[in-house]
Design a protein around this motif. Structure first.
Motif, PDB file in Angstrom:
ATOM      1  N   LEU A 242      42.896  41.309  34.708  1.00 45.76           N
ATOM      2  CA  LEU A 242      42.891  42.218  33.566  1.00 45.76           C
ATOM      3  C   LEU A 242      43.683  41.543  32.446  1.00 45.76           C
ATOM      4  CD1 LEU A 242      42.430  44.875  32.072  1.00 45.76           C
ATOM      5  CD2 LEU A 242      44.402  45.833  33.291  1.00 45.76           C
TER       6      LEU A 242
ATOM      7  N   ARG B 263      39.534  45.787  36.883  1.00 47.86           N
ATOM      8  CA  ARG B 263      39.092  44.528  37.502  1.00 47.86           C
ATOM      9  C   ARG B 263      37.808  44.741  38.301  1.00 47.86           C
ATOM     10  NH1 ARG B 263      42.901  43.026  41.403  1.00 47.86           N
ATOM     11  NH2 ARG B 263      42.104  40.890  41.437  1.00 47.86           N
TER      12      ARG B 263
ATOM     13  N   VAL C  83      40.050  37.058  39.078  1.00 47.98           N
ATOM     14  CA  VAL C  83      39.614  38.207  38.294  1.00 47.98           C
ATOM     15  C   VAL C  83      40.881  38.884  37.779  1.00 47.98           C
ATOM     16  CG1 VAL C  83      38.366  40.404  38.322  1.00 47.98           C
ATOM     17  CG2 VAL C  83      37.517  38.472  39.680  1.00 47.98           C
TER      18      VAL C  83
ATOM     19  N   GLU D  76      44.597  49.273  36.671  1.00 49.71           N
ATOM     20  CA  GLU D  76      44.272  47.846  36.694  1.00 49.71           C
ATOM     21  C   GLU D  76      43.207  47.543  37.747  1.00 49.71           C
ATOM     22  OE1 GLU D  76      46.330  43.501  37.657  1.00 49.71           O
ATOM     23  OE2 GLU D  76      47.107  45.348  38.535  1.00 49.71           O
TER      24      GLU D  76
ATOM     25  N   VAL E 286      38.313  41.555  31.013  1.00 48.81           N
ATOM     26  CA  VAL E 286      38.531  41.123  32.397  1.00 48.81           C
ATOM     27  C   VAL E 286      37.945  39.733  32.563  1.00 48.81           C
ATOM     28  CG1 VAL E 286      38.037  41.604  34.827  1.00 48.81           C
ATOM     29  CG2 VAL E 286      38.460  43.502  33.235  1.00 48.81           C
TER      30      VAL E 286
ATOM     31  N   SER F 229      46.465  42.245  42.364  1.00 48.04           N
ATOM     32  CA  SER F 229      46.736  43.373  41.484  1.00 48.04           C
ATOM     33  C   SER F 229      48.173  43.335  40.985  1.00 48.04           C
ATOM     34  CB  SER F 229      46.484  44.695  42.226  1.00 48.04           C
ATOM     35  OG  SER F 229      46.916  45.798  41.457  1.00 48.04           O
TER      36      SER F 229
ATOM     37  N   GLN G 180      34.113  42.968  37.681  1.00 49.31           N
ATOM     38  CA  GLN G 180      33.441  42.236  38.761  1.00 49.31           C
ATOM     39  C   GLN G 180      32.063  42.808  39.053  1.00 49.31           C
ATOM     40  OE1 GLN G 180      34.203  43.457  42.659  1.00 49.31           O
ATOM     41  NE2 GLN G 180      32.179  42.561  42.924  1.00 49.31           N
TER      42      GLN G 180
ATOM     43  N   MET H 224      36.675  39.653  44.496  1.00 50.00           N
ATOM     44  CA  MET H 224      37.608  39.862  43.398  1.00 50.00           C
ATOM     45  C   MET H 224      38.728  38.847  43.595  1.00 50.00           C
ATOM     46  SD  MET H 224      38.355  43.588  41.706  1.00 50.00           S
ATOM     47  CE  MET H 224      39.532  44.079  42.910  1.00 50.00           C
TER      48      MET H 224
END
Length: 426
Positions: free
Chosen positions: A169, A212, A167, A208, A138, A48, A216, A149
């Protein structure tokens, strides 16, 4: 990104097992509780960017970003990894020239305030704002494993997000309300099933993170329709529980208005509602409000899925469940006795949560309760709904095949004094 944040992200990506990482982490945590909290948030999801930025901000606020000793320890950690990388690097050629990632378009509505930063991961902050609309892109890597993820990992010598491996953004763009719903209608019509999936995230989730996760989920569920997420102003950090509670209550009117618009203006015949954790409070209240005011819209709600709901169990049973009776199909509730986040919530509130299992498992008419305690739920056991193949597979058959719990092969019925519920077959 500063060198300390880069090193912490890399160390967290391998699970924090490196001795050099643990030494750096302990030094940082000893000097600033806010930095310690930010590190814990990065450890939960090293991929992230918004959590990485928050750590960088915390380091700067604490005056640690320029500390030469800490920077030296961070460089030592990175150098150690680079040496391993040099020893083990191999190059794999692409055989077919095809792109190594898919791009999922997901729609959003949010009442977070804009931050003033145009980076997709920082476009929205954690304070209250007006309702805004838009869409995100994404990335899903071609070798994506269902339920994961993917994020940068020190073990794989990765320091930056790469759409071909993670994965990510990629973008977030705002749209005016009328254009938003026009685009949404086109997407739903093109999907062939006239369906929309609306996801409401839970506690400790940034914008975010929600984007994501939605990409997913939609990818893993093979969802043929428009994936949408509603992002309320969660603080996105471990220490933000009290503020998150206040904001998830505040957001309910905005979510109810948005849900009514989706049901009326999207032209979707089948709307699937999925909430996680604290987000279930907003979803349950907003849905109850909409179907009470507009009972004609209830028939468009195909499923309501409550994953690990952080809701007072008695409040849910006595107040919310009767108000949701107008929804055509039974609600689906995933619960677990291994959910550490819900155990913590119960300790704070003093009452059982609807997402817990065990002796207080919520079994009621109009609810198909699935005990997910046998699922390997990871570090805190709170995102099993999205990270474990059994739970995702079960949701796949619920959404794609429209089969009830009694018909889904992966579940087995359990009869008890509380009534009938289901567990995953082992």
């Amino acid at each position: 990104m500063d060198v300390i944040t880069t090193a912490v992200t890399a160390g967290a990506g391998e699970g924090g097992i490196s001795a050099a990482y643990q030494m750096l982490k302990s030094r940082l945590a000893a000097q600033s509780p806010s930095v310690a909290d930010a590190i814990a948030d990065v450890e939960e999801d090293p991929g992230s960017r918004s959590r990485q930025f928050a750590l960088s901000d915390a380091l700067a606020s604490a005056g640690l970003a320029g500390d030469r000793y800490l920077r030296a320890a961070a460089r030592n950690l990175i150098d150690e990894v680079e040496r391993r990388r040099s020893a083990h690097t191999s190059v794999t050629a692409k055989l077919d020239g095809a792109p190594d990632h898919a791009v999922m378009k997901v729609y959003f509505a949010t009442d977070r305030e804009m931050s003033g930063d145009r980076h997709p991961a920082r476009l929205f902050g954690s304070t209250r704002g007006q309702l805004r609309y838009g869409s995100c892109e994404v990335s899903i890597p071609r070798d994506h494993r269902m339920g994961e993820m993917e994020s940068p990992s020190l073990l794989r010598m990765e320091f930056r997000q790469d759409p071909e491996q993670h994965v990510v953004l990629l973008s977030a763009d705002l749209t005016e309300r009328d254009s938003y719903f026009a685009d949404l209608r086109q997407s739903i019509a093109a999907g062939g099933t006239r369906s929309a999936l609306l996801f409401i995230h839970g506690y400790r989730t940034t914008f975010e993170d929600a984007a994501r996760r939605t990409g997913q989920l939609a990818y893993d569920l093979g969802f043929h329709g428009a994936p949408i997420f509603y992002s309320w102003p969660s603080q996105g950090k471990l220490s933000g529980y009290i503020l998150d509670e206040a904001n998830v209550e505040w957001t309910q009117a905005d979510l109810a208005a948005f849900l009514a618009d989706v049901l009326q203006q999207s032209d979707a015949d089948n709307v699937y509602l999925l909430a996680h954790s604290m987000g279930n409070r907003a979803l349950a209240q907003a849905t109850a409000s909409v179907v009470a005011a507009r009972p004609d819209l209830a028939s468009r709600i195909r499923e309501v899925i409550l994953a690990a709901p952080d809701i007072d169990s008695d409040v849910f049973r006595q107040q919310l469940l009767p108000a949701l009776a107008a929804v055509p199909n039974p609600l689906t509730l995933y619960a677990s006795s291994e959910d550490s986040a819900l155990h913590a919530s119960k300790a704070v509130h003093g009452y059982a949560r609807a997402g817990e299992s065990g002796p207080g498992l919520l079994v009621a008419k109009g609810v198909e309760t699935i005990d997910a305690s046998t699922v390997d739920t990871g570090f805190i056991g709170h995102t099993y709904f999205a990270e474990q193949r059994s739970a995702l597979s079960d949701m796949y058959y619920l959404i794609q095949k429209h089969t009830r719990a009694a018909e889904r092969f992966g579940l087995q019925a359990v009869e008890s004094a509380m009534g009938r519920h289901w567990t995953f077959r082992v």
